[in-house]
Design a protein around this motif. Structure first.
Motif, PDB file in Angstrom:
ATOM      1  N   PRO A   4       0.781  -1.237   0.000  1.00 14.68           N
ATOM      2  CA  PRO A   4       0.000   0.000   0.000  1.00 14.68           C
ATOM      3  C   PRO A   4       0.810   1.284   0.000  1.00 14.68           C
ATOM      4  O   PRO A   4       0.466   2.241  -0.667  1.00 14.68           O
ATOM      5  N   GLU A   5       1.896   1.342   0.756  1.00 18.46           N
ATOM      6  CA  GLU A   5       2.645   2.594   0.845  1.00 18.46           C
ATOM      7  C   GLU A   5       3.974   2.354   1.549  1.00 18.46           C
ATOM      8  O   GLU A   5       4.172   1.335   2.216  1.00 18.46           O
ATOM      9  N   PHE A   6       4.912   3.311   1.397  1.00 23.52           N
ATOM     10  CA  PHE A   6       6.153   3.254   2.155  1.00 23.52           C
ATOM     11  C   PHE A   6       5.850   3.635   3.602  1.00 23.52           C
ATOM     12  O   PHE A   6       5.104   4.573   3.869  1.00 23.52           O
ATOM     13  N   TRP A  47      22.038   9.611  -9.757  1.00 29.65           N
ATOM     14  CA  TRP A  47      21.049   9.344 -10.806  1.00 29.65           C
ATOM     15  C   TRP A  47      20.445   7.960 -10.616  1.00 29.65           C
ATOM     16  O   TRP A  47      19.226   7.784 -10.691  1.00 29.65           O
ATOM     17  N   LYS A  48      21.291   6.965 -10.350  1.00 26.50           N
ATOM     18  CA  LYS A  48      20.796   5.598 -10.164  1.00 26.50           C
ATOM     19  C   LYS A  48      19.935   5.496  -8.902  1.00 26.50           C
ATOM     20  O   LYS A  48      18.890   4.825  -8.905  1.00 26.50           O
ATOM     21  N   VAL A  49      20.355   6.161  -7.840  1.00 20.93           N
ATOM     22  CA  VAL A  49      19.559   6.145  -6.612  1.00 20.93           C
ATOM     23  C   VAL A  49      18.193   6.772  -6.868  1.00 20.93           C
ATOM     24  O   VAL A  49      17.151   6.235  -6.448  1.00 20.93           O
ATOM     25  N   PHE A  50      18.197   7.904  -7.564  1.00 22.09           N
ATOM     26  CA  PHE A  50      16.933   8.585  -7.863  1.00 22.09           C
ATOM     27  C   PHE A  50      16.037   7.721  -8.744  1.00 22.09           C
ATOM     28  O   PHE A  50      14.826   7.585  -8.477  1.00 22.09           O
ATOM     29  N   MET A  51      16.589   7.114  -9.798  1.00 25.67           N
ATOM     30  CA  MET A  51      15.782   6.304 -10.710  1.00 25.67           C
ATOM     31  C   MET A  51      15.267   5.045 -10.023  1.00 25.67           C
ATOM     32  O   MET A  51      14.143   4.609 -10.273  1.00 25.67           O
ATOM     33  N   GLY A  52      16.078   4.471  -9.139  1.00 22.93           N
ATOM     34  CA  GLY A  52      15.605   3.309  -8.385  1.00 22.93           C
ATOM     35  C   GLY A  52      14.446   3.668  -7.485  1.00 22.93           C
ATOM     36  O   GLY A  52      13.462   2.921  -7.378  1.00 22.93           O
ATOM     37  N   TYR A  57       8.587   3.980  -6.325  1.00 23.95           N
ATOM     38  CA  TYR A  57       7.447   4.854  -6.044  1.00 23.95           C
ATOM     39  C   TYR A  57       6.313   4.596  -7.031  1.00 23.95           C
ATOM     40  O   TYR A  57       5.141   4.479  -6.634  1.00 23.95           O
ATOM     41  N   VAL A  58       6.644   4.506  -8.313  1.00 24.23           N
ATOM     42  CA  VAL A  58       5.613   4.270  -9.340  1.00 24.23           C
ATOM     43  C   VAL A  58       4.929   2.928  -9.110  1.00 24.23           C
ATOM     44  O   VAL A  58       3.699   2.819  -9.178  1.00 24.23           O
ATOM     45  N   ASN A  62       1.371   3.779  -7.898  1.00 24.84           N
ATOM     46  CA  ASN A  62       0.550   3.732  -9.123  1.00 24.84           C
ATOM     47  C   ASN A  62      -0.044   2.358  -9.367  1.00 24.84           C
ATOM     48  O   ASN A  62      -1.177   2.236  -9.823  1.00 24.84           O
ATOM     49  N   TYR A  63       0.741   1.323  -9.082  1.00 25.79           N
ATOM     50  CA  TYR A  63       0.307  -0.043  -9.383  1.00 25.79           C
ATOM     51  C   TYR A  63      -0.074  -0.840  -8.144  1.00 25.79           C
ATOM     52  O   TYR A  63      -0.615  -1.943  -8.272  1.00 25.79           O
ATOM     53  N   GLY A  64       0.228  -0.317  -6.954  1.00 26.91           N
ATOM     54  CA  GLY A  64      -0.069  -1.057  -5.738  1.00 26.91           C
ATOM     55  C   GLY A  64       0.828  -2.261  -5.546  1.00 26.91           C
ATOM     56  O   GLY A  64       0.499  -3.205  -4.836  1.00 26.91           O
ATOM     57  N   GLY A  65       1.979  -2.248  -6.177  1.00 22.99           N
ATOM     58  CA  GLY A  65       2.911  -3.372  -6.112  1.00 22.99           C
ATOM     59  C   GLY A  65       3.070  -4.018  -7.470  1.00 22.99           C
ATOM     60  O   GLY A  65       2.597  -3.498  -8.486  1.00 22.99           O
ATOM     61  N   GLY A  66       3.739  -5.146  -7.507  1.00 24.65           N
ATOM     62  CA  GLY A  66       3.978  -5.834  -8.772  1.00 24.65           C
ATOM     63  C   GLY A  66       5.163  -6.760  -8.643  1.00 24.65           C
ATOM     64  O   GLY A  66       5.451  -7.274  -7.548  1.00 24.65           O
TER      65      GLY A  66
END
Length: 449
Positions: A4-6, A47-52, A57-58, A62-66
């Motif tokens: 559900p969330e962090f 950059w890698k930390v941010f993209m990870g 987050y997405v 956005n997806y509720g997991g995956g």
């Protein structure tokens, strides 16, 4: 799994480890700051930390997991199993899961691994690979994701350093190609199968070219073998786009000083063997995972039509203009499949932020391609003898991109799937484009422009 969330717990351990890793990265930079290539080190790390983090987050919000949260859950279940029965834990690490069968030692105490992950050996492998790391993350998904980000940043940095010393391409162009592509950063950084596959691909290619040019050590051989194993376990179909270009390249290198007739016959034989390998791939067994079965035509048709017609797959679809994948269309669709992989989605096809980024990337790649075509009279001259390493590597890049782009474009069906599977292609495509802009002086070998 729904995530559900962090939690506050996630943020506490994520922040603590981020501070630790950042301090280590800064110390590494300070120790090497006199080396011009290290001007890219900290930007790449963060950059890698941010993209990870963005990927996590997405997926969570956005997806509720995956896939990514399921890998974390599987690793956490394995850790619980270790505390209950170390013998069963180590047995599980070296055991190949069997579809439809869940061992008795998973219970309410250990938790139950995600069944859809457990039933896919290549996906369950990511859980097993993550388990030893997750002992240090205190059951925090976000922290485990950070570990992946740091590890993948280390691998891509090592690959960048290798290319910068190996090729005659300008340092800044190698950095753009290897360190800062958004699609690669998003899909090949966090807890994802794509991250493991891509990092392994870089290790293998780096190792193979060191071996090919006699620059290797025992460590190189060991890491290359491990990388090959990881690719075989996660996405084995990628072995084919690696093996065929290397085989052709080896044939061309071995007979480069032979008489014309010998060169012609051996090269024709080598290309014939490569084509035969593709035919074998298209008609053979299950060793290539989701991209093969007893007949690749049937598999490609099933995947393509499934993505096109199954409403269970969310996301925007693309159409190659065929109604059925068969032996004829698999040949005629080659150009459109390759072009789709490299350049699509177009900007006007985007229906969310991620697709818009993909569209902007594709537009940039198209502009660069057209620019190189316009300059073809100036750029199509042969490499000098001193550029043999670059020439070999670029030949590999071209063949690797064409073969993998064809299979990815043919079988993805959804732009979301396409973005994930094409990520490993993009650095090598850009390296080919930028190979037309070679370092003009020896100074460029050590000083980025």
């Amino acid at each position: 799994m729904k995530y559900p969330e962090f939690t506050l717990y996630d943020y506490i351990f994520f922040t603590a480890y981020l501070v630790l890793f950042s301090l280590i990265a800064i110390l590494v930079y300070l120790k090497n700051k006199e080396k011009p290539e290290y001007s890219y080190f900290l930007p790449h790390f963060f950059w890698k930390v941010f993209m990870g983090f963005a990927m996590a987050y997405v997926y969570v919000y956005n997806y509720g997991g995956g896939d990514t949260t399921a890998y974390w859950q599987g690793a956490d279940t394995l850790n619980n199993l270790f505390y209950e029965s170390p013998a069963n834990y180590f047995s599980e690490l070296f055991y190949t899961s069997r579809k439809g069968y869940l061992p008795h030692y998973y219970n309410q105490t250990t938790g139950i691994p995600p069944v859809w992950i457990y039933n896919e050996p290549n996906s369950w492998f990511i859980c097993k690979l993550s388990s030893p790391i997750s002992f240090f993350t205190f059951k925090s998904y976000l922290t485990l994701n950070l570990f992946y980000s740091v590890i993948t940043s280390f691998v891509s940095w090592k690959f960048f350093q290798f290319l910068n010393s190996f090729l005659t391409i300008r340092t800044k162009y190698i950095a753009y190609s290897v360190l800062f592509i958004p699609t690669v950063g998003f899909w090949c950084t966090g807890i994802m199968k794509d991250s493991v596959t891509y990092a392994s691909l870089l290790v293998v290619i780096m190792g193979v070219f060191k071996i090919l040019h006699k620059q290797y050590t025992i460590k190189t051989i060991i890491t290359t073998i491990i990388g090959l194993w990881f690719i075989f376990v996660t996405r084995s179909f990628i072995l084919l786009p690696i093996a065929i270009p290397l085989f052709i390249l080896l044939i061309f290198r071995l007979n480069s000083t032979k008489p014309f007739v010998v060169r012609f016959l051996t090269r024709i034989s080598g290309i014939s063997i490569a084509i035969s390998s593709i035919v074998f791939f298209m008609s053979s067994s299950s060793m290539f995972g989701e991209f093969s079965s007893n007949n690749l035509t049937e598999t490609a048709n099933t995947i393509y039509l499934d993505f096109q017609n199954n409403s269970g797959y969310t996301g925007k679809r693309y159409d190659l203009g065929i109604s059925e994948v068969n032996s004829v269309t698999m040949v005629t669709v080659i150009p459109s499949a390759i072009l789709t992989t490299i350049y699509r989605p177009f900007i006007w096809e985007a229906d969310n932020v991620l697709m818009l980024v993909n569209g902007l990337e594709g537009s940039l790649f198209l502009v660069l391609t057209l620019a190189i075509i316009r300059r073809r009279k100036k750029t199509n001259s042969a490499f000098s003898k001193n550029d043999r390493q670059t020439k070999d590597f670029i030949i590999f890049c071209v063949l690797f991109v064409l073969i993998l782009a064809y299979f990815v474009g043919l079988t993805s069906g959804l732009f979301g799937v396409l973005a994930r599977l094409k990520a490993p292609i993009l650095p090598f495509f850009l390296l080919f484009i930028f190979s037309k802009l070679k370092k003009s002086t020896e100074q460029d070998l050590v000083h980025p422009e």
